[in-house]
Design an enzyme around this catalytic site. Sequence first.
Site, PDB file in Angstrom:
ATOM      1  N   HIS A 197      33.508  29.031  56.461  1.00 36.07           N
ATOM      2  CA  HIS A 197      32.133  29.059  56.966  1.00 36.07           C
ATOM      3  C   HIS A 197      32.055  29.494  58.422  1.00 36.07           C
ATOM      4  O   HIS A 197      30.974  29.861  58.891  1.00 36.07           O
ATOM      5  CB  HIS A 197      31.450  27.697  56.758  1.00 36.07           C
ATOM      6  CG  HIS A 197      31.864  26.626  57.718  1.00 36.07           C
ATOM      7  ND1 HIS A 197      32.795  25.663  57.407  1.00 36.07           N
ATOM      8  CD2 HIS A 197      31.479  26.360  58.984  1.00 36.07           C
ATOM      9  CE1 HIS A 197      32.943  24.850  58.427  1.00 36.07           C
ATOM     10  NE2 HIS A 197      32.161  25.249  59.411  1.00 36.07           N
ATOM     11  N   ASP A 238      37.028  26.215  51.601  1.00 36.26           N
ATOM     12  CA  ASP A 238      36.508  26.446  52.951  1.00 36.26           C
ATOM     13  C   ASP A 238      37.630  26.856  53.902  1.00 36.26           C
ATOM     14  O   ASP A 238      37.737  26.359  55.014  1.00 36.26           O
ATOM     15  CB  ASP A 238      35.789  25.207  53.501  1.00 36.26           C
ATOM     16  CG  ASP A 238      34.915  25.547  54.712  1.00 36.26           C
ATOM     17  OD1 ASP A 238      34.576  26.733  54.882  1.00 36.26           O
ATOM     18  OD2 ASP A 238      34.614  24.635  55.498  1.00 36.26           O
ATOM     19  N   SER A 258      34.987  23.212  63.844  1.00 39.70           N
ATOM     20  CA  SER A 258      35.387  23.713  62.529  1.00 39.70           C
ATOM     21  C   SER A 258      36.534  24.704  62.645  1.00 39.70           C
ATOM     22  O   SER A 258      36.482  25.638  63.454  1.00 39.70           O
ATOM     23  CB  SER A 258      34.204  24.387  61.837  1.00 39.70           C
ATOM     24  OG  SER A 258      33.205  23.458  61.535  1.00 39.70           O
TER      25      SER A 258
END
Length: 356
Positions: free
Chosen positions: A91, A121, A200
Site C-alpha cells: 500500500h 501487503d 508502513s
Amino acid sequence: MNIALLSAVGSLLLLQSAPAAETPIVTPRGDLGADERATIDLFQNARGSVVFISTRERVTNFWTRNVYTVPRGSGSGLVWDNAGHIVTNYHVIEGASEAQIQLVDGREFNARLVGVSPQHDLAVLKIGGAGFAAPRRIPIGTSSDLQVGQNVFAIGNPFGLDWTLTKGIVSALDRSLPNEGGPDIRHLIQTDAAINPGNSGGPLLDSAGRLIGINTAIYSPSGASAGIGFAVPVDTVMRVVPQLIENGRYIRPTLGIESDDDINDRLKRAADIEGVFVLRVAPGSVADRAGLIPARRTRRGVVPGDIVVALNGRPVDRVGDLLARLDDFSVGERVELTLLRSGDRRRVNLQLEAGN
C-alpha cells in the site's frame, strides 16, 4: 528626614540583605542503564538498513493534456540484500508511478518495481546497480516463537519524520485483517509500539535487534496511533519476498475452486450452514479431478453443490479465511478438505497446485 531620603535608605538596606544569585550546578548523570544502552545500540545498528520512500503519481492536465507528476505519499522500507532490493508494504507504492529511496547516509535513488503481493501487503523495489554499497542489513529473526509481553521496537518515518524509533510490547499474536477482494491478511503481530502513517514498510525488531515483522497498519478512528498496530510476521516475509524477487509475483497454492464472500453469506443464511460454498470448479484443476461439484442455478434458485466446512480439521466459514489457510502451505503439499454434500460429510485429500 524626608520621604525621598527614607525611600533611598530602605532600598539600600534591601539591596544589602538580598542573597547573591547562584548559578545552578550541573549534576553528573552517571552511566546509562543497561536497558537504555541496549536500546541505543539496537537503533544505531538497525537505522542504516531503514529507508525513506517517497512516491509520485503521474497525472494529465485536463485542459493542456500535459503529463506531469505530483507527490503521492511516503513510507518506510528495509534494505533486504546486497543487490539493493528494498522490502516495503504494497500500500506504500500502490498507485504510484515513481518511487524515490533515501538512505540514512543521504544517498538517493530512483527505484524500480520488482514485484508485489497485495494479499500479504508486501512489495519489493530495487535500487543501485553495479558496485552498489549496501548498508549493514538487519539480522533475520523468526516470528514462530514470539510471546505476548516481550519488547519490540519499530523504526520508520512517521508523518515524514525520518528515522524514528518507538518501543512497545507484543500485544497479541495471530491477528487477521480483512483484505478486500482477496484472502485475509493472517498471522499479524499486534503491538502497542507507536505506529503512525509513514511507519508502513519499516521493520519491527525484537530486543536482540532481529527482524520479526514489517509494520503494515494501525487501528485508529483518528488516523493516528492509538496503541494498536500490526506487522506482517517475518516468517511470512521470508516465504513471500524470495518469490517476488525471483518471479515478480507470489505463486499462491490453490485447489481450483472459486467462491464469493457476498454470495457465500447469502447461501449460508439460506441453508443455515457454516462453510464455503463452492461456486465454480476450474476445469482440469485438482478439485475438478477429485470430483468436486459447484453450486448450480435453477429456476427455483441456487442449488448447493459441495460445501467446504474444514481444512485439515479446522473449521472454515469465510472465503477469505479458506484462501488464507491455504496460503500457510506450499505448492505440492497435500491438504484434507472436509466437504458437505446434500447433508453427507466426507473428506478428500488434495495436492495443492500453483495458482495465478
